[in-house]
Design a protein around this motif. Structure first.
Motif, PDB file in Angstrom:
ATOM      1  N   PRO A 340       0.778  -1.372  -0.104  1.00 60.51           N
ATOM      2  CA  PRO A 340       0.028   0.089  -0.420  1.00 60.51           C
ATOM      3  C   PRO A 340       0.367   0.803   0.119  1.00 60.51           C
ATOM      4  O   PRO A 340       1.704   1.629   1.080  1.00 60.51           O
ATOM      5  CB  PRO A 340      -0.659  -0.257   1.562  1.00 60.51           C
ATOM      6  CG  PRO A 340      -0.761  -2.052   1.318  1.00 60.51           C
ATOM      7  CD  PRO A 340       0.829  -2.070   1.387  1.00 60.51           C
ATOM      8  N   ALA A 341       0.321   2.254  -0.543  1.00 64.88           N
ATOM      9  CA  ALA A 341       0.970   3.419  -0.979  1.00 64.88           C
ATOM     10  C   ALA A 341       0.499   4.408  -0.593  1.00 64.88           C
ATOM     11  O   ALA A 341      -1.350   4.831  -0.532  1.00 64.88           O
ATOM     12  CB  ALA A 341       1.944   3.432  -2.414  1.00 64.88           C
ATOM     13  N   VAL A 342       1.238   5.823  -0.170  1.00 63.92           N
ATOM     14  CA  VAL A 342       0.613   6.955  -0.217  1.00 63.92           C
ATOM     15  C   VAL A 342      -0.153   7.517  -0.925  1.00 63.92           C
ATOM     16  O   VAL A 342      -0.418   8.380  -1.602  1.00 63.92           O
ATOM     17  CB  VAL A 342       1.359   8.043   0.787  1.00 63.92           C
ATOM     18  CG1 VAL A 342       1.972   8.546  -0.617  1.00 63.92           C
ATOM     19  CG2 VAL A 342       0.493   9.531   0.830  1.00 63.92           C
ATOM     20  N   SER A 343       0.270   7.116  -2.289  1.00 62.99           N
ATOM     21  CA  SER A 343       0.310   7.875  -4.045  1.00 62.99           C
ATOM     22  C   SER A 343       0.043   6.905  -5.042  1.00 62.99           C
ATOM     23  O   SER A 343       1.686   6.017  -4.973  1.00 62.99           O
ATOM     24  CB  SER A 343       0.856   8.634  -4.330  1.00 62.99           C
ATOM     25  OG  SER A 343       1.370   9.806  -5.101  1.00 62.99           O
ATOM     26  N   VAL A 344      -0.547   6.683  -5.861  1.00 67.96           N
ATOM     27  CA  VAL A 344      -0.071   6.462  -7.249  1.00 67.96           C
ATOM     28  C   VAL A 344      -0.360   7.153  -8.279  1.00 67.96           C
ATOM     29  O   VAL A 344      -0.831   7.805  -8.433  1.00 67.96           O
ATOM     30  CB  VAL A 344      -1.417   5.414  -7.281  1.00 67.96           C
ATOM     31  CG1 VAL A 344      -1.220   4.338  -8.784  1.00 67.96           C
ATOM     32  CG2 VAL A 344      -1.505   4.150  -5.806  1.00 67.96           C
ATOM     33  N   ILE A 345       1.331   7.425  -9.104  1.00 67.38           N
ATOM     34  CA  ILE A 345       1.404   7.402 -10.810  1.00 67.38           C
ATOM     35  C   ILE A 345       1.208   6.391 -11.322  1.00 67.38           C
ATOM     36  O   ILE A 345       1.977   5.409 -12.088  1.00 67.38           O
ATOM     37  CB  ILE A 345       2.616   7.825 -10.512  1.00 67.38           C
ATOM     38  CG1 ILE A 345       3.514   8.801  -9.871  1.00 67.38           C
ATOM     39  CG2 ILE A 345       2.875   9.055 -11.899  1.00 67.38           C
ATOM     40  CD1 ILE A 345       4.256   9.038  -9.654  1.00 67.38           C
ATOM     41  N   LEU A 346      -0.058   6.912 -11.986  1.00 67.96           N
ATOM     42  CA  LEU A 346      -0.533   5.937 -13.703  1.00 67.96           C
ATOM     43  C   LEU A 346       0.724   6.890 -14.574  1.00 67.96           C
ATOM     44  O   LEU A 346       0.508   8.068 -15.190  1.00 67.96           O
ATOM     45  CB  LEU A 346      -1.368   5.961 -14.264  1.00 67.96           C
ATOM     46  CG  LEU A 346      -2.530   5.686 -15.132  1.00 67.96           C
ATOM     47  CD1 LEU A 346      -1.283   4.121 -15.288  1.00 67.96           C
ATOM     48  CD2 LEU A 346      -3.659   5.789 -15.187  1.00 67.96           C
ATOM     49  N   ALA A 347       1.813   6.312 -15.329  1.00 71.26           N
ATOM     50  CA  ALA A 347       2.839   7.262 -16.116  1.00 71.26           C
ATOM     51  C   ALA A 347       2.174   6.288 -17.602  1.00 71.26           C
ATOM     52  O   ALA A 347       2.282   7.557 -18.418  1.00 71.26           O
ATOM     53  CB  ALA A 347       3.878   6.599 -15.608  1.00 71.26           C
ATOM     54  N   VAL A 348       1.883   5.137 -17.398  1.00 76.10           N
ATOM     55  CA  VAL A 348       1.640   4.546 -18.791  1.00 76.10           C
ATOM     56  C   VAL A 348       0.766   3.755 -18.929  1.00 76.10           C
ATOM     57  O   VAL A 348      -0.024   3.014 -17.786  1.00 76.10           O
ATOM     58  CB  VAL A 348       3.085   3.819 -19.337  1.00 76.10           C
ATOM     59  CG1 VAL A 348       2.505   3.565 -20.418  1.00 76.10           C
ATOM     60  CG2 VAL A 348       4.380   4.263 -19.369  1.00 76.10           C
ATOM     61  N   PRO A 349      -0.833   4.332 -19.323  1.00 74.90           N
ATOM     62  CA  PRO A 349      -1.784   3.523 -19.091  1.00 74.90           C
ATOM     63  C   PRO A 349      -2.131   2.162 -20.014  1.00 74.90           C
ATOM     64  O   PRO A 349      -3.059   2.999 -21.088  1.00 74.90           O
ATOM     65  CB  PRO A 349      -2.442   5.094 -19.349  1.00 74.90           C
ATOM     66  CG  PRO A 349      -2.060   5.506 -20.441  1.00 74.90           C
ATOM     67  CD  PRO A 349      -0.805   5.036 -20.052  1.00 74.90           C
TER      68      PRO A 349
END
Length: 393
Positions: A340-349
């Motif tokens: 589990p993370a504080v944030s998620v980056i959707l870099a390549v969808p």
């Protein structure tokens, strides 16, 4: 469909896997590259790969591919011509698709083939050029199928290539006036695309600074007839294909670090303690599926986040299929093993991330709450969970 045709894809470049997959559905195919380390991704698709040039002697048709990156030089193309020239037989057909300046095929490649084969072009072997327009199944589902441009050194060669490509290109065939015309057309296509993406990347960053959603602006502007809607790609690798001009380009490396800095700034503004935070990056490889290589911009995004002291874990929907555990020097984590993370980056969808919807992002966040950075603005804002804060580029 032609009978008794065996095709050799020469050079395991960005488009080679797509080309081999498309041709392999219709004809016997073998992929050759002197670098044996490139074999794995072809083996996993059931495509025959070899690093032994002698095995090319069994084929009569050669598709010589190449990367779009500046690293792909005329020296590399010339070396492939020397290798093929020594193995080809009378009656062979050679098709070039690497992005080159007009005249390269006829002024550099053909003389090399003649020198190393001892055969005469146009009499004992035949040459053509086709701009690379390979699309993955995902891309085909989103984009209109393109026509395949082909050009041969003579009318009969062009007709032969049209028959060869027709079964694998549903968009149809366009016969260019000459090889030089086809070479020039490919460079123009690349230049137009890269210039437009570079422009939109700058626009997206400027709008983001003003708190304006780029996607909303594009949708509004697209109401005008004739408007060309080009999506920004701030983490993509978009180099100029001409030597000497890359210093003017907005490269993925710069953009990746800029995106990371914006992420860090947003998190600090929301009182997130950076050096104690875990962040997940989704997507490393190109969205169109043309290559399993990592996007340079994403690698630099990850590097910059780690320099700020963040615990970064990276996953990729394509590479989770057992293709690789490492991309661009970044160790990958299987999706089911992500913490589990504080944030998620959707870099390549990738398609898997599009279809998963918000349940995926809730599952990846601590307590189903946190921050999601949607770099290419593809997530549905209206369906966003209440505990999730969404930022779009």
């Amino acid at each position: 469909m032609m009978e008794n045709v065996k095709i050799a894809i020469v050079g395991a470049g960005e488009n080679s896997l797509l080309a081999a997959t498309a041709f392999g559905a219709v004809y016997p195919v073998i992929v050759f590259d002197p670098d044996r380390s490139k074999r794995a991704r072809f083996d996993e698709k059931g495509i025959v790969f070899t690093d032994q040039a002698g095995e090319l002697a069994e084929t009569g048709i050669f598709l010589i591919t190449g990367s779009k990156r500046p690293a792909y030089t005329l020296d590399a193309l010339s070396e492939l011509c020397r290798i093929v020239g020594k193995q080809m037989k009378k009656g062979s057909v050679l098709i070039f698709e690497a992005p080159v300046y007009p005249g390269t095929t006829e002024e550099i490649c053909i003389p090399l083939l003649e020198q190393h084969s001892g055969f005469a072009a146009g009499k004992e072997f035949f040459v053509g050029f086709v701009p690379a327009r390979w699309q993955s199944s995902e891309a085909q589902g989103k984009l209109a199928k393109m026509r395949k441009v082909i050009a041969g050194q003579s009318g009969p060669v062009t007709d032969y290539l049209a028959d060869l490509f027709a079964p694998i290109h549903e968009g149809g065939i366009y016969k260019a006036k000459s090889i030089r015309v086809a070479e020039a057309a490919q460079l123009l296509e690349i230049a137009q695309k890269e210039v437009n993406i570079a422009l939109m990347n700058e626009v997206a960053l400027t709008l983001n600074q003003q708190g304006i959603d780029t996607h909303d602006v594009l949708e509004t502007a697209n109401t005008r007839r004739g408007f060309i809607k080009i999506e920004p790609d701030p983490l993509g690798d978009h180099p100029v294909p001409w030597h000497g001009m890359d210093q003017f380009w907005c490269k993925g490396e710069q953009k990746g670090r800029q995106v990371a800095q914006r992420v860090i700034k947003k998190l600090i503004q929301n009182e997130v303690i950076i050096h104690e935070a875990r962040i997940t990056v989704l997507g490393v490889t190109r969205e169109d599926g043309a290559s399993e290589e990592a996007e340079a911009g994403v690698i630099d995004l990850v590097s910059e986040l780690r320099e700020y002291g963040m615990d970064v874990q990276v996953a990729d929907a394509r590479l989770e299929l057992g293709q690789s555990e490492c991309a661009g020097g970044v160790l990958l984590t299987k999706q089911e093993e992500l913490l589990p993370a504080v944030s998620v980056i959707l870099a390549v969808p990738h398609e898997a991330y599009r279809k998963a919807g918000w349940k995926l992002y809730e599952r990846l966040l601590e307590g189903k709450a946190g921050y999601v950075f949607d770099v290419k603005s593809i997530l549905e804002r209206d369906e966003k969970p209440e505990k999730v804060t969404l930022w779009r580029m």
